[in-house]
Design a protein around this motif. Sequence first.
Motif, PDB file in Angstrom:
ATOM      1  N   LYS B  16       2.181  14.515 -38.030  1.00 36.84           N
ATOM      2  CA  LYS B  16       1.898  13.233 -37.723  1.00 36.84           C
ATOM      3  C   LYS B  16       0.522  12.840 -38.532  1.00 36.84           C
ATOM      4  O   LYS B  16      -0.039  11.374 -38.624  1.00 36.84           O
ATOM      5  CB  LYS B  16       1.084  13.311 -36.266  1.00 36.84           C
ATOM      6  CG  LYS B  16       2.503  12.844 -35.152  1.00 36.84           C
ATOM      7  CD  LYS B  16       1.927  12.843 -33.953  1.00 36.84           C
ATOM      8  CE  LYS B  16       2.612  12.970 -33.253  1.00 36.84           C
ATOM      9  NZ  LYS B  16       2.490  13.248 -31.231  1.00 36.84           N
ATOM     10  N   ARG B  17      -0.624  14.464 -38.601  1.00 38.44           N
ATOM     11  CA  ARG B  17      -2.184  13.502 -39.371  1.00 38.44           C
ATOM     12  C   ARG B  17      -1.742  13.592 -40.784  1.00 38.44           C
ATOM     13  O   ARG B  17      -2.120  12.365 -40.948  1.00 38.44           O
ATOM     14  CB  ARG B  17      -2.590  15.319 -39.555  1.00 38.44           C
ATOM     15  CG  ARG B  17      -3.022  15.276 -40.299  1.00 38.44           C
ATOM     16  CD  ARG B  17      -3.846  16.342 -41.277  1.00 38.44           C
ATOM     17  NE  ARG B  17      -4.660  16.033 -42.235  1.00 38.44           N
ATOM     18  CZ  ARG B  17      -4.604  16.749 -43.371  1.00 38.44           C
ATOM     19  NH1 ARG B  17      -3.469  17.300 -44.100  1.00 38.44           N
ATOM     20  NH2 ARG B  17      -6.169  17.008 -44.720  1.00 38.44           N
ATOM     21  N   ASN B  18      -0.407  13.798 -41.182  1.00 35.66           N
ATOM     22  CA  ASN B  18       0.022  13.395 -42.629  1.00 35.66           C
ATOM     23  C   ASN B  18       0.376  11.665 -42.641  1.00 35.66           C
ATOM     24  O   ASN B  18       0.406  11.356 -43.870  1.00 35.66           O
ATOM     25  CB  ASN B  18       0.696  14.606 -43.533  1.00 35.66           C
ATOM     26  CG  ASN B  18      -0.031  15.953 -43.448  1.00 35.66           C
ATOM     27  OD1 ASN B  18      -1.057  16.054 -44.225  1.00 35.66           O
ATOM     28  ND2 ASN B  18       0.568  16.418 -43.196  1.00 35.66           N
ATOM     29  N   VAL B  19       0.913  11.607 -41.396  1.00 41.40           N
ATOM     30  CA  VAL B  19       1.662  10.274 -42.108  1.00 41.40           C
ATOM     31  C   VAL B  19       0.341   9.824 -41.920  1.00 41.40           C
ATOM     32  O   VAL B  19       0.812   8.132 -42.136  1.00 41.40           O
ATOM     33  CB  VAL B  19       2.526  10.034 -40.777  1.00 41.40           C
ATOM     34  CG1 VAL B  19       2.806   8.641 -40.734  1.00 41.40           C
ATOM     35  CG2 VAL B  19       3.991  11.114 -40.817  1.00 41.40           C
ATOM     36  N   LEU B  20       0.022   9.480 -40.870  1.00 44.83           N
ATOM     37  CA  LEU B  20      -1.244   8.680 -40.819  1.00 44.83           C
ATOM     38  C   LEU B  20      -2.162   8.613 -42.729  1.00 44.83           C
ATOM     39  O   LEU B  20      -2.854   7.520 -42.709  1.00 44.83           O
ATOM     40  CB  LEU B  20      -2.197   9.193 -39.635  1.00 44.83           C
ATOM     41  CG  LEU B  20      -1.831   9.083 -37.834  1.00 44.83           C
ATOM     42  CD1 LEU B  20      -3.506   9.700 -37.551  1.00 44.83           C
ATOM     43  CD2 LEU B  20      -2.385   8.138 -38.174  1.00 44.83           C
ATOM     44  N   THR B  81      -1.036  16.061 -52.944  1.00 47.38           N
ATOM     45  CA  THR B  81      -1.933  16.480 -51.546  1.00 47.38           C
ATOM     46  C   THR B  81      -1.968  17.494 -51.488  1.00 47.38           C
ATOM     47  O   THR B  81      -3.330  17.928 -50.636  1.00 47.38           O
ATOM     48  CB  THR B  81      -0.980  16.104 -50.184  1.00 47.38           C
ATOM     49  OG1 THR B  81      -0.567  14.399 -51.031  1.00 47.38           O
ATOM     50  CG2 THR B  81      -2.056  14.981 -48.769  1.00 47.38           C
ATOM     51  N   LEU B  82      -1.543  18.637 -51.277  1.00 47.55           N
ATOM     52  CA  LEU B  82      -2.052  19.965 -50.908  1.00 47.55           C
ATOM     53  C   LEU B  82      -3.116  20.256 -51.528  1.00 47.55           C
ATOM     54  O   LEU B  82      -4.316  20.864 -51.500  1.00 47.55           O
ATOM     55  CB  LEU B  82      -1.074  20.499 -51.240  1.00 47.55           C
ATOM     56  CG  LEU B  82       0.342  20.753 -50.507  1.00 47.55           C
ATOM     57  CD1 LEU B  82       1.301  21.812 -50.386  1.00 47.55           C
ATOM     58  CD2 LEU B  82      -0.998  21.230 -48.706  1.00 47.55           C
ATOM     59  N   ALA B 103       1.812  25.581 -39.581  1.00 43.98           N
ATOM     60  CA  ALA B 103       2.861  24.459 -39.148  1.00 43.98           C
ATOM     61  C   ALA B 103       2.274  23.330 -40.776  1.00 43.98           C
ATOM     62  O   ALA B 103       2.540  22.346 -40.776  1.00 43.98           O
ATOM     63  CB  ALA B 103       1.690  24.561 -38.241  1.00 43.98           C
ATOM     64  N   VAL B 104       0.642  23.922 -41.553  1.00 45.49           N
ATOM     65  CA  VAL B 104       0.268  23.412 -42.408  1.00 45.49           C
ATOM     66  C   VAL B 104       1.734  22.520 -43.612  1.00 45.49           C
ATOM     67  O   VAL B 104       1.586  21.247 -43.897  1.00 45.49           O
ATOM     68  CB  VAL B 104      -0.937  24.137 -43.431  1.00 45.49           C
ATOM     69  CG1 VAL B 104      -1.659  22.973 -44.287  1.00 45.49           C
ATOM     70  CG2 VAL B 104      -1.731  24.125 -42.679  1.00 45.49           C
ATOM     71  N   ALA B 111       6.159  15.377 -43.048  1.00 49.85           N
ATOM     72  CA  ALA B 111       5.816  13.699 -43.995  1.00 49.85           C
ATOM     73  C   ALA B 111       5.983  13.005 -45.376  1.00 49.85           C
ATOM     74  O   ALA B 111       6.366  12.031 -45.124  1.00 49.85           O
ATOM     75  CB  ALA B 111       3.612  14.343 -43.812  1.00 49.85           C
ATOM     76  N   ASP B 112       6.054  13.917 -45.982  1.00 49.85           N
ATOM     77  CA  ASP B 112       6.324  13.576 -46.958  1.00 49.85           C
ATOM     78  C   ASP B 112       8.099  13.107 -47.440  1.00 49.85           C
ATOM     79  O   ASP B 112       8.274  12.531 -48.254  1.00 49.85           O
ATOM     80  CB  ASP B 112       6.264  14.534 -48.792  1.00 49.85           C
ATOM     81  CG  ASP B 112       4.749  14.850 -48.720  1.00 49.85           C
ATOM     82  OD1 ASP B 112       4.031  13.999 -48.671  1.00 49.85           O
ATOM     83  OD2 ASP B 112       4.477  16.034 -49.073  1.00 49.85           O
TER      84      ASP B 112
END
Lengths: 322, 267
Positions: B16-20, B81-82, B103-104, B111-112
């Motif tokens: 969710k964080r990455n989609v945001l 992104t990483l 999880a990271v 998300a990708d």
Amino acid sequence: MSPAIMAEGLVKKYGDVVALDGMNLSVPEGTVLGLLGPNGAGKTTTVRILTTLLRPDAGRATVAGCDVVRDAARLRSRIGASGQYAAVDEHLTGAENLEMIGRLHHLGTERSRRRARELLERFDLTDAADRPVRGYSGGMRRRLDLAGALVADAPVLFLDEPTTGLDPRARAALWDVIAELVAGGTTVLLTTQYLEEADRLADRIAVVDHGHVIALGTADELKARIGGDRIELTVTSSRDLETVRRALAPLAAGDVQTDATALQVTIPVSNGAASLTTALGHLAAERVTVRDAGLRRPTLDEVFLTLTGHQATDHTEKETAR
Amino acid sequence: MNALNLAIADGITITKRNVLKIKRAPDLLGGVVMLPIVFVLLFAYVFGSMISVPGMSYQEYLIPGIFVVTIVQSAQITGYTLTQDLQKGIFDRFRTLPMAPTAVLTGQTLADLLTNFTSVVVMALVGLLVGWRVHSSPAEVVLGFLVLLLFAYAFSWVTATVALALRTPEVFNNIATLMSFPLVFLSNAFVDSARLPGPLQVVADWNPVSTLVQAARVLFGNTDPALPAPDTWPLQHPVAASLLWTALLLVVFVPLATRLYKKAVSR
């Protein structure tokens, strides 16, 4: 009862640079320990080991009864941590950042949301709560990061230079928050470069130099060792400097320093405000005109000079070399 | 909650964080959507007039290739992104939290996958505009997209591994471009690999990109009996071979990326 934070003989090396050299700490539950030292003394490395970000090369440490290496996963559920630079997500809003931390602490969606709102309110970020952090000022980011450390209401809190980059109002607010948490039983380890801050917040202060503790005690005990507070006087003419030095020598608890360019005399005293009154009385009798007079806490430099015989040298270059 | 449930819950939180993040900074998404559009227009109209494919229009032949090119490019977002996150303190924050360390990476790659899904949808629409059509059953079409997206997910782990080994966004960008060009062009994505000179043809025939392109062509019905039949196993059984490649990439690169992540963040 075993201490909330315990470190024994921690060693950490980066190549040839020894960042920690036998660090020992013991912080009883519900108390605040201030780690005081210049950049590169080993404060941050200590915090990074105790928060499981780094593994020590030697020695052992426990936090809330969990070993920092063998029991790292359980340890993480019992701590809150805030680093020197704000570990917040730029693209997320303030509220989303805190909610994410809550969910990763497994508080559940509803509690995470409520906790985020509470903390945003507490750190004066309510107006910015729904804006992406990208638009925050440096101070706002720091406050958000500190709020992140408090999300889980953890029993042990690590704050690495918590007030760096904060304006005086935010600093005072943070001091209140910390005092309140400690009153509720939280154990806090904080690092600082300011004796005043350690004095104000910490029950005990550990002075750190070259990767280990060189002095430990309450603020009063340390001040007694380094000659209490400092009277700082500014006179109008360089001719008065010697008069002042001579007149006030009996009051001094240590070496009197004179600065001919600033026309300043610094006298270590042990009786605080009472000494200042006495000093001003002596100077009036000597008919010395005093332009400015004040009482202040010793600076980190003075603490170091007294405790180690050398200035609080900045080891930052070594630190970044890692 | 047991460890697996925790890992899944944490993975969803990070996803969710990455989609945001993608929503707030759509520039990366813009890049992966624009690139395939440019490719389609360039190849369909500039080279298309010179490249002839027996039995069908070049557009029909080209679009499955562009799908795969898009996927290979989009997967690089994972790595990029990483490397950007590595430059900031956010991983330190994650590592002081009682979350599943995996999880990271799962959150990032999932998300990708959504990003990749978006760009594949855009691609399909642009394809339909320039004359691409499917000639197979709906089930085969769905399977076609599924095979593409599964490979995309696996390839995200490859770029994650490269990124965690290189660690800075600039170096990663250079190396990733350097890697993706031969991967994409030494394949059958744009031209029939049978027409390439000897050694290049061998590379192209065994290139996983070729396998995947062939799988897409077969499943979307963009093949023609007039085309020469491939003589290597992966191109003869492209769907099975694509799934095998996907599995192989996951088996190798998931543990590798996980190990490199731990190494990269504990410095």
